[in-house]
Motif scaffolding. Sequence first.
Motif, mmCIF file in Angstrom:
data_model
loop_
_atom_site.group_PDB
_atom_site.id
_atom_site.type_symbol
_atom_site.label_atom_id
_atom_site.label_comp_id
_atom_site.label_asym_id
_atom_site.label_seq_id
_atom_site.Cartn_x
_atom_site.Cartn_y
_atom_site.Cartn_z
ATOM 1 N N VAL A 161 -10.309 10.658 -1.136
ATOM 2 C CA VAL A 161 -9.302 9.904 -1.337
ATOM 3 C C VAL A 161 -9.134 8.468 -0.431
ATOM 4 C CG1 VAL A 161 -6.828 9.532 -1.588
ATOM 5 C CG2 VAL A 161 -7.890 11.683 -1.966
ATOM 6 N N HIS A 162 -9.264 7.396 -0.944
ATOM 7 C CA HIS A 162 -9.013 6.130 -0.202
ATOM 8 C C HIS A 162 -7.802 5.474 -0.617
ATOM 9 C CE1 HIS A 162 -10.629 2.673 2.416
ATOM 10 N NE2 HIS A 162 -10.021 2.167 1.484
ATOM 11 N N LEU A 163 -6.764 5.310 0.329
ATOM 12 C CA LEU A 163 -5.565 4.584 -0.081
ATOM 13 C C LEU A 163 -5.574 3.374 0.793
ATOM 14 C CD1 LEU A 163 -2.830 4.403 -1.326
ATOM 15 C CD2 LEU A 163 -2.160 6.187 0.348
ATOM 16 N N GLU A 164 -5.530 2.238 0.574
ATOM 17 C CA GLU A 164 -5.457 1.136 1.221
ATOM 18 C C GLU A 164 -4.157 0.086 0.782
ATOM 19 O OE1 GLU A 164 -9.135 -0.676 2.214
ATOM 20 O OE2 GLU A 164 -8.432 -2.203 3.136
ATOM 21 N N GLU A 165 -3.541 -0.188 2.080
ATOM 22 C CA GLU A 165 -2.354 -1.069 1.931
ATOM 23 C C GLU A 165 -2.634 -2.327 2.480
ATOM 24 O OE1 GLU A 165 1.633 0.939 2.132
ATOM 25 O OE2 GLU A 165 0.336 2.553 3.158
ATOM 26 N N ASN A 166 -2.252 -3.641 2.050
ATOM 27 C CA ASN A 166 -2.262 -4.844 2.533
ATOM 28 C C ASN A 166 -1.045 -5.427 2.403
ATOM 29 O OD1 ASN A 166 -3.162 -7.450 2.926
ATOM 30 N ND2 ASN A 166 -5.327 -7.115 3.055
ATOM 31 N N THR A 167 -0.601 -5.641 3.444
ATOM 32 C CA THR A 167 0.841 -6.394 3.216
ATOM 33 C C THR A 167 0.713 -7.598 3.189
ATOM 34 O OG1 THR A 167 1.062 -6.458 5.719
ATOM 35 C CG2 THR A 167 2.169 -4.461 4.656
ATOM 36 N N GLY A 168 -0.393 -8.390 3.839
ATOM 37 C CA GLY A 168 -0.569 -9.684 3.694
ATOM 38 C C GLY A 168 -0.784 -10.257 2.071
ATOM 39 N N GLN A 169 -1.702 -9.348 1.556
ATOM 40 C CA GLN A 169 -2.126 -9.750 0.086
ATOM 41 C C GLN A 169 -0.983 -8.962 -0.953
ATOM 42 O OE1 GLN A 169 -6.191 -8.566 -0.525
ATOM 43 N NE2 GLN A 169 -6.849 -10.425 1.286
ATOM 44 N N GLU A 197 -14.350 8.723 -10.932
ATOM 45 C CA GLU A 197 -13.545 7.831 -9.896
ATOM 46 C C GLU A 197 -12.549 7.417 -10.749
ATOM 47 O OE1 GLU A 197 -15.617 4.703 -7.565
ATOM 48 O OE2 GLU A 197 -14.211 3.496 -8.800
ATOM 49 N N VAL A 198 -11.354 7.505 -10.210
ATOM 50 C CA VAL A 198 -10.199 6.692 -10.518
ATOM 51 C C VAL A 198 -9.683 5.753 -9.653
ATOM 52 C CG1 VAL A 198 -7.453 7.108 -11.239
ATOM 53 C CG2 VAL A 198 -9.188 8.860 -11.960
ATOM 54 N N ARG A 199 -9.441 4.562 -9.894
ATOM 55 C CA ARG A 199 -9.219 3.317 -9.201
ATOM 56 C C ARG A 199 -7.833 2.821 -9.806
ATOM 57 N NH1 ARG A 199 -12.254 0.205 -5.391
ATOM 58 N NH2 ARG A 199 -13.836 1.613 -5.550
ATOM 59 N N LEU A 200 -6.897 2.615 -8.822
ATOM 60 C CA LEU A 200 -5.833 1.744 -9.262
ATOM 61 C C LEU A 200 -5.243 0.784 -8.118
ATOM 62 C CD1 LEU A 200 -2.739 2.773 -8.077
ATOM 63 C CD2 LEU A 200 -3.519 4.898 -9.373
ATOM 64 N N ARG A 201 -4.948 -0.243 -8.771
ATOM 65 C CA ARG A 201 -4.595 -1.330 -8.016
ATOM 66 C C ARG A 201 -3.054 -1.983 -8.299
ATOM 67 N NH1 ARG A 201 -7.789 -4.765 -4.313
ATOM 68 N NH2 ARG A 201 -6.686 -6.905 -3.961
ATOM 69 N N VAL A 202 -2.167 -2.024 -7.562
ATOM 70 C CA VAL A 202 -1.046 -2.418 -7.670
ATOM 71 C C VAL A 202 -0.122 -3.194 -6.740
ATOM 72 C CG1 VAL A 202 -0.271 -0.293 -9.085
ATOM 73 C CG2 VAL A 202 0.241 -0.376 -6.717
ATOM 74 N N PRO A 203 0.643 -4.456 -7.104
ATOM 75 C CA PRO A 203 1.501 -5.059 -6.325
ATOM 76 C C PRO A 203 2.321 -4.000 -5.410
ATOM 77 C CG PRO A 203 2.320 -5.529 -8.452
ATOM 78 C CD PRO A 203 1.207 -4.500 -8.431
ATOM 79 N N ASP A 235 -3.404 -2.517 6.835
ATOM 80 C CA ASP A 235 -3.629 -3.757 7.396
ATOM 81 C C ASP A 235 -4.731 -3.594 8.587
ATOM 82 O OD1 ASP A 235 -1.721 -4.926 5.805
ATOM 83 O OD2 ASP A 235 -0.109 -4.807 7.288
ATOM 84 N N GLY A 236 -5.660 -2.827 8.037
ATOM 85 C CA GLY A 236 -6.827 -2.709 8.783
ATOM 86 C C GLY A 236 -6.998 -1.343 9.880
ATOM 87 N N ILE A 246 -0.331 9.600 9.665
ATOM 88 C CA ILE A 246 0.000 8.475 8.791
ATOM 89 C C ILE A 246 1.091 7.766 9.294
ATOM 90 C CG2 ILE A 246 0.988 8.112 6.444
ATOM 91 C CD1 ILE A 246 -0.703 10.740 5.384
ATOM 92 N N ALA A 247 1.724 8.369 10.031
ATOM 93 C CA ALA A 247 3.187 7.494 10.442
ATOM 94 C C ALA A 247 2.715 6.592 11.499
ATOM 95 C CB ALA A 247 4.184 8.363 11.069
ATOM 96 N N SER A 248 1.498 6.949 12.380
ATOM 97 C CA SER A 248 1.067 6.000 13.189
ATOM 98 C C SER A 248 0.475 4.807 12.423
ATOM 99 C CB SER A 248 -0.156 6.757 14.026
ATOM 100 O OG SER A 248 -1.148 6.786 13.233
ATOM 101 N N LEU A 249 0.193 4.805 11.481
ATOM 102 C CA LEU A 249 -0.020 3.727 10.754
ATOM 103 C C LEU A 249 0.863 2.263 10.638
ATOM 104 C CD1 LEU A 249 -2.369 5.088 7.791
ATOM 105 C CD2 LEU A 249 -3.250 3.949 9.651
ATOM 106 N N TYR A 250 2.087 2.933 10.518
ATOM 107 C CA TYR A 250 3.093 1.926 10.388
ATOM 108 C C TYR A 250 3.932 1.739 11.603
ATOM 109 C CZ TYR A 250 2.458 3.475 5.735
ATOM 110 O OH TYR A 250 1.688 3.832 4.521
ATOM 111 N N THR A 251 3.572 2.403 12.916
ATOM 112 C CA THR A 251 4.374 2.125 14.042
ATOM 113 C C THR A 251 3.508 1.300 14.987
ATOM 114 O OG1 THR A 251 3.646 4.269 14.737
ATOM 115 C CG2 THR A 251 5.860 4.290 13.769
#
Lengths: 131, 198
Positions: free
Chosen positions: B34-42, B105-111, B146-147, B183-188
């Motif tokens: 599972v790869h979950l990627e969030e990019n706040t800038g984009q 492979e299931v791949r989804l991309r959303v705003p 965000d990296g 996971i929480a550490s990613l946001y803090t």
Amino acid sequence: MPRISSVEELKALREQARRELQVRLGTGTRITVGLGTCGIAAGARETMQAILEELERRGIEATVNTVGCIGMCYNEPLVDIEQAGMPRITYGRITADKVPRLIEEHLIKGQVVAEWVVGRMAQEANNGPKS
Amino acid sequence: MPLRQAASRMRELSLHLLDLLENACEAGATEIRVHLEENTGQDTLELVVVDNGPGLPQGANEQAFDPFFTSRRTRHVGLGLPLVKQLVEQVGGSISLESEPGRTEVRLRVPRSHWDLPPLGDIPASLLAVLLREGAPRLIYDHVVDGRRFHFDTADLGAQLAGLPPAHASAAVRLREYLRAGIASLYTSRSSTADESK
């Protein structure tokens, strides 16, 4: 219920109850939660979490498993409880709020919660394939 | 349960993820990535689920999004894909499915900030639900915000569980807390990723 006529009898009864509780709470307990799409939509993941938290809170040693769709979608979330020496009981519509009572009555007191039961399998049939 | 009712109850992306993971398990996958990627800038959120199950029958990729289609003889496909497709289309995102023997492979991309996009929700609970299956597959989870990256692989489980199998209730709770913290550490904090070196 027999009448208790002495402190010794009371102590003996308490000791017997303690031993029975230990047997029920031994690692022979397995709880299974159905997590097909139907179960997930009905809140089975939250039920699973509530079970883990209740077991942890009470210090009960048990195995918790998840499986896919069990086949009674209308009764989701479905929870199976298996214990050594007892029939396997399937409970239906076990939302997270029902979990404390389920654990209290089935695992602690050893009493089946009859009104939530949707299936029952005799102990000897437990070793066979699941339906 | 009617499709519309089921859809209305899937109030978290993590529930959709769980459904996709369950489908992969039912299909007989022994490894799921599972790869979950969030990019706040984009303002994007991308989720990719790859499993090594037997794959869909040839030509069945499009049908897999049909709630009345199933290929249970070779691969169990529940309502997971139709429901997630409905959600993705609702928020103007994209979804794709590629399947061949040994790789689906299931791949989804959303705003990410779309008003109608449900929250990510309890990802650790969904991952844990899969790990509690008897004969659970190897699960490799990467979450990037965000990296910043959190990496989790069930092949490394021993240290977190002190020798207990994940299905053991107290071990499961410990594992869930480990995932939550990671996971929480990613946001803090930028410097407190659980496994930034990987």
